[in-house]
Design a protein around this motif. Structure first.
Motif, mmCIF file in Angstrom:
data_model
loop_
_atom_site.group_PDB
_atom_site.id
_atom_site.type_symbol
_atom_site.label_atom_id
_atom_site.label_comp_id
_atom_site.label_asym_id
_atom_site.label_seq_id
_atom_site.Cartn_x
_atom_site.Cartn_y
_atom_site.Cartn_z
ATOM 1 N N HIS A 128 0.834 -1.204 0.000
ATOM 2 C CA HIS A 128 0.000 0.000 0.000
ATOM 3 C C HIS A 128 0.872 1.260 0.000
ATOM 4 O O HIS A 128 0.605 2.218 -0.744
ATOM 5 C CB HIS A 128 -0.911 0.019 1.228
ATOM 6 C CG HIS A 128 -1.967 -1.043 1.200
ATOM 7 N ND1 HIS A 128 -2.483 -1.608 2.350
ATOM 8 C CD2 HIS A 128 -2.595 -1.650 0.168
ATOM 9 C CE1 HIS A 128 -3.394 -2.498 2.027
ATOM 10 N NE2 HIS A 128 -3.486 -2.552 0.708
ATOM 11 N N ARG A 129 1.904 1.264 0.817
ATOM 12 C CA ARG A 129 2.786 2.433 0.888
ATOM 13 C C ARG A 129 3.507 2.665 -0.437
ATOM 14 O O ARG A 129 3.648 3.800 -0.896
ATOM 15 C CB ARG A 129 3.796 2.248 2.021
ATOM 16 C CG ARG A 129 3.147 2.121 3.397
ATOM 17 C CD ARG A 129 4.193 1.882 4.479
ATOM 18 N NE ARG A 129 3.571 1.570 5.758
ATOM 19 C CZ ARG A 129 3.160 2.471 6.638
ATOM 20 N NH1 ARG A 129 3.342 3.757 6.375
ATOM 21 N NH2 ARG A 129 2.598 2.120 7.770
ATOM 22 N N ALA A 130 3.950 1.578 -1.049
ATOM 23 C CA ALA A 130 4.632 1.709 -2.347
ATOM 24 C C ALA A 130 3.685 2.253 -3.406
ATOM 25 O O ALA A 130 4.071 3.090 -4.233
ATOM 26 C CB ALA A 130 5.203 0.357 -2.775
ATOM 27 N N ALA A 131 2.427 1.793 -3.388
ATOM 28 C CA ALA A 131 1.453 2.289 -4.360
ATOM 29 C C ALA A 131 1.169 3.764 -4.148
ATOM 30 O O ALA A 131 1.004 4.518 -5.120
ATOM 31 C CB ALA A 131 0.160 1.470 -4.259
ATOM 32 N N ARG A 132 1.102 4.210 -2.902
ATOM 33 C CA ARG A 132 0.892 5.642 -2.627
ATOM 34 C C ARG A 132 2.057 6.474 -3.156
ATOM 35 O O ARG A 132 1.860 7.514 -3.779
ATOM 36 C CB ARG A 132 0.752 5.868 -1.126
ATOM 37 C CG ARG A 132 -0.580 5.434 -0.532
ATOM 38 C CD ARG A 132 -0.681 5.930 0.891
ATOM 39 N NE ARG A 132 -1.957 5.594 1.500
ATOM 40 C CZ ARG A 132 -2.400 6.128 2.630
ATOM 41 N NH1 ARG A 132 -1.669 7.024 3.250
ATOM 42 N NH2 ARG A 132 -3.562 5.785 3.139
ATOM 43 N N CYS A 271 -6.546 1.540 -0.378
ATOM 44 C CA CYS A 271 -6.436 2.143 0.960
ATOM 45 C C CYS A 271 -5.836 3.542 0.866
ATOM 46 O O CYS A 271 -4.965 3.917 1.661
ATOM 47 C CB CYS A 271 -5.590 1.262 1.883
ATOM 48 S SG CYS A 271 -6.268 -0.379 2.131
ATOM 49 N N SER A 272 -6.276 4.292 -0.123
ATOM 50 C CA SER A 272 -5.687 5.605 -0.376
ATOM 51 C C SER A 272 -6.191 6.618 0.632
ATOM 52 O O SER A 272 -7.267 6.462 1.212
ATOM 53 C CB SER A 272 -6.050 6.080 -1.784
ATOM 54 O OG SER A 272 -7.449 6.245 -1.897
ATOM 55 N N PRO A 273 -5.430 7.677 0.874
ATOM 56 C CA PRO A 273 -5.940 8.777 1.699
ATOM 57 C C PRO A 273 -7.029 9.532 0.947
ATOM 58 O O PRO A 273 -7.244 9.305 -0.249
ATOM 59 C CB PRO A 273 -4.702 9.662 1.912
ATOM 60 C CG PRO A 273 -3.848 9.380 0.725
ATOM 61 C CD PRO A 273 -4.068 7.928 0.380
ATOM 62 N N ASP A 274 -7.723 10.417 1.646
ATOM 63 C CA ASP A 274 -8.821 11.153 1.020
ATOM 64 C C ASP A 274 -8.265 12.273 0.135
ATOM 65 O O ASP A 274 -8.366 13.459 0.451
ATOM 66 C CB ASP A 274 -9.759 11.725 2.078
ATOM 67 C CG ASP A 274 -10.581 10.634 2.734
ATOM 68 O OD1 ASP A 274 -10.795 9.604 2.079
ATOM 69 O OD2 ASP A 274 -10.994 10.811 3.878
ATOM 70 N N LEU A 275 -7.667 11.879 -1.006
ATOM 71 C CA LEU A 275 -7.147 12.857 -1.946
ATOM 72 C C LEU A 275 -8.203 13.323 -2.932
ATOM 73 O O LEU A 275 -7.972 14.260 -3.682
ATOM 74 C CB LEU A 275 -5.963 12.247 -2.718
ATOM 75 C CG LEU A 275 -4.742 11.871 -1.880
ATOM 76 C CD1 LEU A 275 -3.695 11.189 -2.753
ATOM 77 C CD2 LEU A 275 -4.150 13.094 -1.215
ATOM 78 N N ASN A 276 -9.341 12.654 -2.953
ATOM 79 C CA ASN A 276 -10.386 13.001 -3.902
ATOM 80 C C ASN A 276 -11.044 14.315 -3.479
ATOM 81 O O ASN A 276 -11.619 14.420 -2.394
ATOM 82 C CB ASN A 276 -11.427 11.882 -3.938
ATOM 83 C CG ASN A 276 -12.390 12.025 -5.098
ATOM 84 O OD1 ASN A 276 -12.526 13.098 -5.673
ATOM 85 N ND2 ASN A 276 -13.066 10.951 -5.436
ATOM 86 N N PRO A 277 -10.991 15.351 -4.314
ATOM 87 C CA PRO A 277 -11.590 16.638 -3.916
ATOM 88 C C PRO A 277 -13.098 16.592 -3.771
ATOM 89 O O PRO A 277 -13.678 17.514 -3.200
ATOM 90 C CB PRO A 277 -11.163 17.588 -5.050
ATOM 91 C CG PRO A 277 -10.880 16.704 -6.212
ATOM 92 C CD PRO A 277 -10.347 15.421 -5.645
#
Length: 308
Positions: A128-132, A271-277
């Protein structure tokens, strides 16, 4: 705010000597890494008494030494979930010092340490960290023009009665349970409506009311085909579609449809952070709805259809 550092007798004498040599008080404070108020009081005491020693202080003397205070801090930082009673026992074993739990808390407060609820975040695997990181590196140099070609989408759930535990009320001591200071809750939020939408810098789709469970087939036939594809065609050949990794969004029928339709799809890390505006848009919409329609006091009525 960090605890105020005390000057020893040598440092107090040096501060006075610097001041007598013409060094400004602010510069003296900077050299000794203390507040300028410490230097001001020191100079005032020296001018009035000719001494740099601190005056005797009234009150009960401390039961712990500076070394024991540092040990208390270290014990708290080594095991951050340890309560004051546990730290008290560890201190007694290590130094044979017996103090109460409030003293432990006072010492930790002096080091600006507070016992608070831990922040919560999603557990991430190395993959997950690598994908981020890969996602950030691919898009870190994107321009405003490139981001304007992205159609962001998401679902959001709106409840009739909402409690985010941030509400506060003014009340007198002993008046906790009067009606004016009690917030009533309704089971399961008193009813909810699920909506889906998508938007870009210059385009947006209608707000779609999602009824029942969302499947890959429904996602394709009710949202992608009638709403997303026409909007992307209006945006032009450089348009990119973004959606998250929910199971209906990644179903095989959805992937095949988007590929056949020639849709450029943004790779979204799991498991991405809330980067979606669009998350900011949902928050603003929620605030607008609640300001116009305060929660009901009785049994909630069914929510209206949000389509369109």
């Amino acid at each position: 705010m960090p605890p105020r550092r005390k000057l020893n007798e040598f440092e107090r004498g040096r501060a006075v000597a610097w001041f007598q040599d013409g060094v400004p008080k602010r510069e003296v404070a900077r050299r000794l890494h203390v507040s300028i108020s410490v230097i001001v009081r020191l100079i005032q005491r020296f001018t009035a008494t000719g001494r740099v020693q601190e005056r005797r202080r009234p009150g009960r003397p401390k039961k712990t030494t500076p070394r024991e205070d540092r040990l208390i801090e270290r014990l708290a930082l080594q095991t951050r979930t340890a309560s004051s009673s546990i730290i008290r026992r560890q201190l007694r074993v290590a130094t044979n010092t017996n103090i109460n739990q409030q003293t432990i808390r006072n010492r930790l407060h002096g080091f600006n340490l507070r016992f608070r609820r831990p922040a919560v975040r999603q557990r991430l695997t190395p993959a997950h960290r690598a994908a981020r990181r890969a996602f950030c590196r691919r898009h870190v140099r994107w321009t405003r023009q490139q981001w304007s070609q992205v159609l962001f989408s998401d679902e959001s759930r709106f409840t009739l009665n909402h409690n985010d535990d941030r509400l506060r009320v003014w009340r007198h001591q002993g008046k906790r349970y009067i009606d004016a200071t009690v917030q009533e809750k309704v089971a399961f939020g008193g009813g909810f409506v699920m909506v889906w939408g998508a938007f870009s810098l210059h385009h947006r789709t209608p707000l779609f009311h999602v009824q029942g469970n969302l499947t890959g087939l429904r996602y394709r036939d009710e949202m992608l085909r009638p709403l997303v594809v026409p909007t992307l065609q209006q945006m032009g050949p450089q348009a990119v579609y973004q959606d998250d990794n929910a199971l209906p969004h990644r179903a095989r029928v959805v992937n095949d449809f988007l590929q056949q339709s020639g849709v450029n799809r943004m790779e979204w890390p799991a498991c991405s952070p809330d980067l979606n505006p669009i998350e900011n848009l949902w928050d603003e919409l929620d605030r607008k709805v609640r300001s116009n329609h305060p929660p009901s006091q009785g049994c909630p009525a069914p929510l209206p259809d949000a389509t369109g």
